[in-house]
Scaffold this motif. Structure first.
Motif, PDB file in Angstrom:
ATOM      1  N   VAL A   6       0.897  -0.807   0.257  1.00 35.92           N
ATOM      2  CA  VAL A   6       0.204   0.106   0.062  1.00 35.92           C
ATOM      3  C   VAL A   6       1.074   1.394  -0.070  1.00 35.92           C
ATOM      4  N   LYS A   8       1.254   5.619  -0.096  1.00 32.40           N
ATOM      5  CA  LYS A   8       1.067   6.409   1.203  1.00 32.40           C
ATOM      6  C   LYS A   8      -0.626   7.820   1.343  1.00 32.40           C
ATOM      7  N   THR A  10      -3.800   6.387  -0.859  1.00 28.51           N
ATOM      8  CA  THR A  10      -4.909   5.894  -0.113  1.00 28.51           C
ATOM      9  C   THR A  10      -4.871   4.559   0.305  1.00 28.51           C
ATOM     10  N   TYR A  11      -6.012   3.980   0.724  1.00 25.11           N
ATOM     11  CA  TYR A  11      -6.160   2.649   1.354  1.00 25.11           C
ATOM     12  C   TYR A  11      -5.958   1.707   0.058  1.00 25.11           C
ATOM     13  N   LYS A  12      -5.693   1.884  -0.956  1.00 24.71           N
ATOM     14  CA  LYS A  12      -6.185   0.876  -2.260  1.00 24.71           C
ATOM     15  C   LYS A  12      -4.243   0.033  -1.720  1.00 24.71           C
ATOM     16  N   THR A  13      -4.470  -1.130  -1.994  1.00 30.76           N
ATOM     17  CA  THR A  13      -3.285  -2.047  -1.674  1.00 30.76           C
ATOM     18  C   THR A  13      -3.347  -3.501  -3.006  1.00 30.76           C
ATOM     19  N   ASP A  25      -9.384  -2.733  -1.319  1.00 26.59           N
ATOM     20  CA  ASP A  25      -9.851  -0.702  -1.214  1.00 26.59           C
ATOM     21  C   ASP A  25     -10.431  -1.101   0.503  1.00 26.59           C
ATOM     22  N   GLU A  26     -10.986   0.017   0.812  1.00 26.28           N
ATOM     23  CA  GLU A  26     -11.827   0.800   1.977  1.00 26.28           C
ATOM     24  C   GLU A  26     -12.457   1.878   0.765  1.00 26.28           C
ATOM     25  N   GLY A  32     -10.845   5.764   2.130  1.00 26.85           N
ATOM     26  CA  GLY A  32     -10.541   4.572   0.859  1.00 26.85           C
ATOM     27  C   GLY A  32     -10.805   5.282  -1.115  1.00 26.85           C
ATOM     28  N   ALA A  38     -12.858  -4.465   0.060  1.00 24.35           N
ATOM     29  CA  ALA A  38     -12.448  -4.093   1.526  1.00 24.35           C
ATOM     30  C   ALA A  38     -12.248  -5.334   1.988  1.00 24.35           C
TER      31      ALA A  38
END
Length: 94
Positions: A6, A8, A10-13, A25-26, A32, A38
């Motif tokens: 991931v 820094k 967003t929450y996109k992983t 992602d969230e 997110g 999620a």
């Protein structure tokens, strides 16, 4: 092995496993960008797919005429407990 990376912003992983790349992602309401399921939804996906594949293997071994298997998995939290609910539907001349 599974790798999760991931950045820094967003929450996109990005998730990598056995040569496959998936995205977690969230949702936007949690900060997110909603570009993938999620993490908790991946758990539900795992439970549903494991159930469906296991049933398909069993039906194939028994030569049952199962045309389709549908598994729905959801959860709810009750008094600090997580309760998973699973509904299974089999289609075929059973």
């Amino acid at each position: 092995m599974v790798i999760a990376e991931v950045g820094k912003d967003t929450y996109k992983t990005e998730l990598t496993v056995a040569g496959h790349v998936l995205v977690a992602d969230e949702p936007e309401e949690l900060g997110g960008t909603n570009q993938g399921p999620a993490p908790g939804e991946f758990l539900l996906l795992s439970l549903a797919s494991c159930t469906a594949i296991t049933l398909r293997m069993y039906a194939n071994r028994k030569n049952w005429p199962v045309e389709q298997i549908r598994v729905e998995v959801d959860f709810e939290k009750i008094d600090n407990k997580t309760i998973f609910k699973r509904e299974i539907r089999l289609v075929g001349n059973l």
